[in-house]
Structures are given as structure tokens and as C-alpha cells.
Write a protein that holds these residues in place. Structure first.
Motif, PDB file in Angstrom:
ATOM      1  N   TRP A  16       0.836  -1.211   0.000  1.00  0.00           N
ATOM      2  CA  TRP A  16       0.000   0.000   0.000  1.00  0.00           C
ATOM      3  C   TRP A  16       0.867   1.257   0.000  1.00  0.00           C
ATOM      4  O   TRP A  16       0.605   2.207  -0.741  1.00  0.00           O
ATOM      5  N   GLY A  17       1.897   1.262   0.835  1.00  0.00           N
ATOM      6  CA  GLY A  17       2.782   2.427   0.902  1.00  0.00           C
ATOM      7  C   GLY A  17       3.451   2.702  -0.427  1.00  0.00           C
ATOM      8  O   GLY A  17       3.590   3.862  -0.843  1.00  0.00           O
ATOM      9  N   LEU A  18       3.884   1.662  -1.105  1.00  0.00           N
ATOM     10  CA  LEU A  18       4.495   1.837  -2.413  1.00  0.00           C
ATOM     11  C   LEU A  18       3.483   2.400  -3.410  1.00  0.00           C
ATOM     12  O   LEU A  18       3.779   3.337  -4.161  1.00  0.00           O
ATOM     13  N   CYS A  19       2.273   1.840  -3.415  1.00  0.00           N
ATOM     14  CA  CYS A  19       1.247   2.293  -4.360  1.00  0.00           C
ATOM     15  C   CYS A  19       0.826   3.736  -4.076  1.00  0.00           C
ATOM     16  O   CYS A  19       0.560   4.504  -5.013  1.00  0.00           O
ATOM     17  N   TYR A  20       0.772   4.121  -2.803  1.00  0.00           N
ATOM     18  CA  TYR A  20       0.435   5.503  -2.479  1.00  0.00           C
ATOM     19  C   TYR A  20       1.534   6.451  -2.953  1.00  0.00           C
ATOM     20  O   TYR A  20       1.265   7.508  -3.528  1.00  0.00           O
ATOM     21  N   LEU A  32      -5.190  -0.738  -5.941  1.00  0.00           N
ATOM     22  CA  LEU A  32      -4.010  -1.420  -6.478  1.00  0.00           C
ATOM     23  C   LEU A  32      -3.570  -2.566  -5.568  1.00  0.00           C
ATOM     24  O   LEU A  32      -3.112  -3.606  -6.055  1.00  0.00           O
ATOM     25  N   VAL A  33      -3.711  -2.387  -4.266  1.00  0.00           N
ATOM     26  CA  VAL A  33      -3.386  -3.484  -3.346  1.00  0.00           C
ATOM     27  C   VAL A  33      -4.317  -4.664  -3.597  1.00  0.00           C
ATOM     28  O   VAL A  33      -3.880  -5.824  -3.669  1.00  0.00           O
ATOM     29  N   GLN A  34      -5.609  -4.374  -3.742  1.00  0.00           N
ATOM     30  CA  GLN A  34      -6.569  -5.452  -4.004  1.00  0.00           C
ATOM     31  C   GLN A  34      -6.247  -6.167  -5.313  1.00  0.00           C
ATOM     32  O   GLN A  34      -6.301  -7.404  -5.384  1.00  0.00           O
ATOM     33  N   GLU A  35      -5.916  -5.399  -6.340  1.00  0.00           N
ATOM     34  CA  GLU A  35      -5.590  -6.005  -7.634  1.00  0.00           C
ATOM     35  C   GLU A  35      -4.301  -6.821  -7.552  1.00  0.00           C
ATOM     36  O   GLU A  35      -4.193  -7.900  -8.141  1.00  0.00           O
TER      37      GLU A  35
END
Length: 301
Positions: A16-20, A32-35
Motif C-alpha cells: 500500500w505504501g508503495l502504491c500511495y 491497487l493493493v486489491q488487484e
């Protein structure tokens, strides 16, 4: 049998931190985490002994690059700003000034606004190399690039960050205290209608950027100049209902005002976040106002 629940609990926060950091959007990071984990369940790593985190990072960062490309081609009403997230009482350690970019600095508004100027590939390389401290080889593997391409992209990304680097905004305890003091004085001057006091808190070249996402009344272009910014916020203050309330919260590493106005009109935001960047003299250089409902979904009530 793969224990996906354990894998999710161990790695989802990191992903999550990376995607944020990649998108600057809490809602995008959630999706994105869910995907990423949906793909893990559908097509897990071919080798059962392969560590999960590098595989998950590889999937997540490439999904985030695709999301950034879609966003760049989508219409957006007015300026775009990152969505604020809670960082509670965290502060960057003094040693972060010796690093390229620390973990808390890389979720700061100043950093997230700066990396918006990068291409999706440049942003991914910069985050992997300078925040997560991946090697060239690890970055090349994660992004399916050659090592030469990683080095070239990294060089260009760092060049594009030169303006940010010259005035780095690391959220140390000192900067947090100075920002809190500036925001408090700014808020008191606004609440009392002290036009001179508001303007005195702003540098001459101050500007404000509003993100209403087309949902609420907001400035569609940056407002520039101390007197114009002061008049803009004094005008908004006069429209506030008697039930309005505000609280100082720690968002993205620095104090910010979370402003709630339950009796707001249909085109006025019932909740907004006001945050600022300050100069060496403690006066405000830039004010950000985030009003769009989707941008504020990650904040506690």
C-alpha cells in the motif's frame, strides 16, 4: 497450500505504501493493493521458494505505472493534489537528511507534488532506487528493464527533482513545530478577520492551490501573491457557518487543518484540508486546500 491470508497480513501495508507513493492517491492505493493480491491468488509466483515481497512489489509498481498513465490521459477539473493521509505523531529522524529520501519524506506533499512531474517509469525507478533503496539489478528486475535503462531513467528522474532537492522539506520535529505555529497564527488571523495579520503570514510570492475535483467551489487556477491569497481565504472565511469547526492533525508528516462545516451549501465542501509549506523565516510559501470528497476518504471522521 499457499496461506494467502498470512501473506496479505505480512506484506499489504508495504505494498500500500508503495502504491500511495506511486500515485499520490489513497483510493488508488487501496484498489491497487486489491488487484495485486488478486493476481497473486490467480497466478502466484512460478517458484514456490521465491520470496513474496519482491514479486508483490513487481506486480504493484507496474499496476501503479499503468494507473498513472491512465490518469495523465483523463480529464480533471482544476489543479490535482495528492490525497492526505494520517501520519499521527511520526517524525523523520535527523539521519534522514543524510539519505536521498526517507520513508516519511516520500509521503510529504512537497515530495508527492514534485514527483508528479516525472513520467511513470521515472517515478517508479526513483522510488525503488532512492526510497526503497533497491539496487540497479533489483530495480531492473522489478520493472522489466535493462540495467542501462534503469541508470538512464534514474539520472533523468534525479535531474527533474533538482528544484525539490535544493529546498528539501524533511518533516523533522523542528519543521513540524514551525509549521504548526505558522498554521495556528494563520488560522487565528482568518478567524478574527485580521487581513493585515493574514497577509503578514505569507511571503510576497505566496500562492494557493485548490483541489475540488470539479465537485465543489474552488479556484480553478493557482492564486498568486500575498494580498490575493489573503483576500481569497478571508472571503472563504466569511462564508463559514456558525457550526464550523477545525482541528490540527498530522497529515503526510506535517500539521494540517481539517476543517468541517456541516451546514455548507451544496457546492461548498463540508470537509476540507488546509495545509502549507513554509520558508526559512517561518512564513507561508504555499497553501494547499483539498476539498474533493474522494481525496479525503482516508481521513478519520
Amino acid at each position: 497450500m499457499i496461506a494467502y491470508g498470512d501473506i496479505y497480513r505480512e506484506h499489504s501495508r508495504h505494498v500500500w505504501g508503495l502504491c500511495y507513493r506511486m500515485t499520490g492517491s489513497a483510493s488508488d492505493a487501496d484498489d491497487l493493493v486489491q488487484e495485486t493480491f488478486a493476481r497473486a491468488m490467480k497466478t502466484p509466483p512460478a517458484r514456490t521458494d521465491e520470496p513474496w515481497r519482491p514479486w508483490l512489489v513487481r506486480v504493484a509498481v507496474n499496476l501503479a505505472r499503468d494507473q498513472l498513465r491512465r490518469r495523465q490521459h483523463a480529464a480533471y477539473t482544476g489543479p490535482w493534489l495528492p490525497s492526505p493521509i494520517e501520519t499521527d505523531d511520526e517524525a523523520a529522524p535527523d539521519t534522514d537528511m543524510e539519505r536521498r529520501y526517507g520513508m516519511l519524506e516520500s509521503v510529504s506533499f512537497a515530495f508527492l507534488v514534485a514527483v508528479e512531474a516525472l513520467t511513470p517509469r521515472q517515478r517508479a525507478v526513483l522510488l525503488l532506487r532512492d526510497v526503497l533503496e533497491y539496487s540497479v539489478d533489483e530495480t531492473a528486475t522489478a520493472l522489466s528493464l535493462s540495467e542501462a535503462n534503469v541508470k538512464t531513467t534514474h539520472h533523468r528522474a534525479r535531474a527533474a527533482m533538482e528544484a525539490y532537492d535544493r529546498a528539501r522539506s524533511v518533516p523533522t520535529r523542528v519543521l513540524q513545530a514551525k509549521t504548526r505555529a505558522a498554521l495556528e497564527r494563520f488560522a487565528v488571523a482568518l478567524a478574527t478577520g485580521d487581513a493585515a495579520g493574514v497577509e503578514a503570514m505569507l511571503v510576497e510570492s505566496a500562492r494557493t492551490v485548490n483541489d475540488g475535483g470539479g465537485e465543489f467551489h474552488a479556484a480553478l487556477r493557482p492564486v498568486v501573491g500575498a494580498s490575493r491569497v489573503a483576500r481569497f481565504y478571508l472571503g472563504l472565511q466569511r462564508k463559514v457557518g456558525t457550526d464550523a469547526r477545525f482541528a490540527l492533525r498530522m497529515l503526510n508528516g506535517l500539521p494540517a487543518i481539517v476543517f468541517d462545516s456541516p451546514s455548507a451549501g451544496t457546492r461548498d465542501a463540508p470537509r476540507s484540508v488546509i495545509r502549507c509549506d513554509i520558508g526559512d523565516d517561518g512564513r507561508i510559501r504555499e497553501v494547499h486546500a483539498i476539498l474533493a470528497t474522494k481525496k479525503l476518504a482516508a481521513l478519520r471522521a
